[in-house]
Design an enzyme around this catalytic site. Structure first.
Site, PDB file in Angstrom:
ATOM      1  N   HIS A 217      -6.075  -2.079  -1.143  1.00  0.00           N
ATOM      2  CA  HIS A 217      -5.123  -3.531  -0.417  1.00  0.00           C
ATOM      3  C   HIS A 217      -6.241  -4.221  -0.647  1.00  0.00           C
ATOM      4  O   HIS A 217      -7.588  -4.527   0.213  1.00  0.00           O
ATOM      5  CB  HIS A 217      -5.200  -2.744   1.492  1.00  0.00           C
ATOM      6  CG  HIS A 217      -4.587  -4.110   1.915  1.00  0.00           C
ATOM      7  ND1 HIS A 217      -3.746  -4.258   1.726  1.00  0.00           N
ATOM      8  CD2 HIS A 217      -5.200  -5.155   2.475  1.00  0.00           C
ATOM      9  CE1 HIS A 217      -3.142  -4.851   3.368  1.00  0.00           C
ATOM     10  NE2 HIS A 217      -4.613  -5.615   3.119  1.00  0.00           N
TER      11      HIS A 217
ATOM     12  N   CYS B 250       1.068  -1.528   0.350  1.00  0.00           N
ATOM     13  CA  CYS B 250      -0.082  -0.189  -0.403  1.00  0.00           C
ATOM     14  C   CYS B 250       1.029   1.403  -0.111  1.00  0.00           C
ATOM     15  O   CYS B 250       0.702   2.384  -0.804  1.00  0.00           O
ATOM     16  CB  CYS B 250      -0.782  -0.280   1.529  1.00  0.00           C
ATOM     17  SG  CYS B 250      -2.115  -0.279   1.146  1.00  0.00           S
TER      18      CYS B 250
ATOM     19  N   HIS C  26      -0.302  -9.922  -5.090  1.00  0.00           N
ATOM     20  CA  HIS C  26       0.851  -9.159  -6.709  1.00  0.00           C
ATOM     21  C   HIS C  26       0.874 -10.057  -7.106  1.00  0.00           C
ATOM     22  O   HIS C  26       1.022 -11.516  -6.649  1.00  0.00           O
ATOM     23  CB  HIS C  26       1.635  -8.744  -5.237  1.00  0.00           C
ATOM     24  CG  HIS C  26       2.772  -9.817  -4.228  1.00  0.00           C
ATOM     25  ND1 HIS C  26       2.132  -9.583  -3.465  1.00  0.00           N
ATOM     26  CD2 HIS C  26       3.622 -10.287  -4.377  1.00  0.00           C
ATOM     27  CE1 HIS C  26       2.899 -10.320  -2.772  1.00  0.00           C
ATOM     28  NE2 HIS C  26       3.706 -11.021  -3.274  1.00  0.00           N
TER      29      HIS C  26
ATOM     30  N   ASP D 218      10.565  -5.800  -9.110  1.00  0.00           N
ATOM     31  CA  ASP D 218      10.874  -6.545  -7.551  1.00  0.00           C
ATOM     32  C   ASP D 218      12.407  -5.904  -7.510  1.00  0.00           C
ATOM     33  O   ASP D 218      13.416  -5.888  -7.731  1.00  0.00           O
ATOM     34  CB  ASP D 218      10.576  -7.881  -8.021  1.00  0.00           C
ATOM     35  CG  ASP D 218      10.625  -8.388  -6.569  1.00  0.00           C
ATOM     36  OD1 ASP D 218       9.645  -8.966  -5.998  1.00  0.00           O
ATOM     37  OD2 ASP D 218      11.845  -8.230  -5.519  1.00  0.00           O
TER      38      ASP D 218
HETATM   39  P1  5GP Z   1       5.915 -13.077  -1.959  1.00  0.00           P
HETATM   40  O1  5GP Z   1       7.432 -13.367  -1.430  1.00  0.00           O
HETATM   41  O2  5GP Z   1       4.988 -11.855  -1.414  1.00  0.00           O
HETATM   42  O3  5GP Z   1       5.650 -13.592  -3.286  1.00  0.00           O
HETATM   43  O4  5GP Z   1       6.875 -11.422  -3.036  1.00  0.00           O
HETATM   44  C1  5GP Z   1       6.955 -10.641  -2.293  1.00  0.00           C
HETATM   45  C2  5GP Z   1       7.815  -9.534  -2.676  1.00  0.00           C
HETATM   46  O5  5GP Z   1       8.326  -8.469  -2.965  1.00  0.00           O
HETATM   47  C3  5GP Z   1       9.026 -10.151  -3.062  1.00  0.00           C
HETATM   48  O6  5GP Z   1       9.793 -11.177  -5.099  1.00  0.00           O
HETATM   49  C4  5GP Z   1      10.206  -9.467  -3.117  1.00  0.00           C
HETATM   50  O7  5GP Z   1      11.636  -9.214  -3.356  1.00  0.00           O
HETATM   51  C5  5GP Z   1       9.455  -8.004  -3.365  1.00  0.00           C
HETATM   52  N1  5GP Z   1       9.761  -6.872  -2.123  1.00  0.00           N
HETATM   53  C6  5GP Z   1       9.885  -6.463  -1.003  1.00  0.00           C
HETATM   54  N2  5GP Z   1       9.406  -5.389  -0.535  1.00  0.00           N
HETATM   55  C7  5GP Z   1      10.167  -4.542  -1.244  1.00  0.00           C
HETATM   56  C8  5GP Z   1      10.215  -3.513  -1.604  1.00  0.00           C
HETATM   57  O8  5GP Z   1      10.354  -2.594  -0.643  1.00  0.00           O
HETATM   58  N3  5GP Z   1      10.871  -3.090  -2.858  1.00  0.00           N
HETATM   59  C9  5GP Z   1      10.199  -4.216  -4.284  1.00  0.00           C
HETATM   60  N4  5GP Z   1      10.545  -3.059  -5.109  1.00  0.00           N
HETATM   61  N5  5GP Z   1      10.235  -4.884  -3.452  1.00  0.00           N
HETATM   62  C10 5GP Z   1      10.354  -5.822  -2.570  1.00  0.00           C
HETATM   63 ZN    ZN Z   2      -1.752  -3.184   1.478  1.00  0.00          ZN
END
Ligand code: 5GP
Ligand code: ZN
Length: 112
Positions: free
Chosen positions: A46, A7, A98, A30
């Site tokens: 959200h 968010c 996401h 990412d």
């Molecule tokens: P999940 O693990 O929930 O499937 O994916 C979350 C993604 O968010 C991960 O690939 C992680 O690298 C990315 N991520 C986490 N924190 C940040 C951030 O502060 N900025 C960006 N651009 N990506 C983030």
């Molecule tokens: Zn959110």
């Protein structure tokens, strides 16, 4: 949600490398790319995960896929994988809906 990382990224409070933005959807690179191109596409509102998509909010989920189709074409990506992790066992680390868009390398199936 004020304490939700994505968010805060979507509303510009936390900086990100933007790929696309409109009224309801935000896409950005990412921070820890798992492929030469690794984009995240999120709703600005959200929603915790795919498990929270309902008939009432499904329009934004459909729009996310239209955005994925457009952004990948704009970037010239012809082959890519779209992934959404739901819950801890599947590897979800950020509880805001996401879709990962991964491209630019050979991928295996099934995913690990
Ligand atoms: P999940 O693990 O929930 O499937 O994916 C979350 C993604 O968010 C991960 O690939 C992680 O690298 C990315 N991520 C986490 N924190 C940040 C951030 O502060 N900025 C960006 N651009 N990506 C983030
Ligand atoms: Zn959110």
């Amino acid at each position: 949600m004020s304490d939700c990382l994505f968010c805060r990224i979507a509303n510009g409070e936390i900086p990100s490398n933007k790929v696309y933005e409109d009224d309801t959807v935000y896409a950005f690179y990412d921070i820890d790319p798992q492929a030469p191109t690794h984009i995240l596409v999120i709703p600005k509102a959200h929603i915790a995960s795919v498990a929270e998509i309902t008939p009432e909010n499904a329009t934004v989920a459909a729009h996310i896929f239209a955005v994925i189709s457009k952004v990948t074409k704009d970037l010239g990506l012809e082959s890519y994988r779209v992934v959404s992790n739901i819950g801890q066992q599947a590897g979800q680390s950020v509880p805001h809906l996401h879709f990962h868009v991964l491209s630019g390398r050979d991928m295996t199936w099934p995913p690990g």
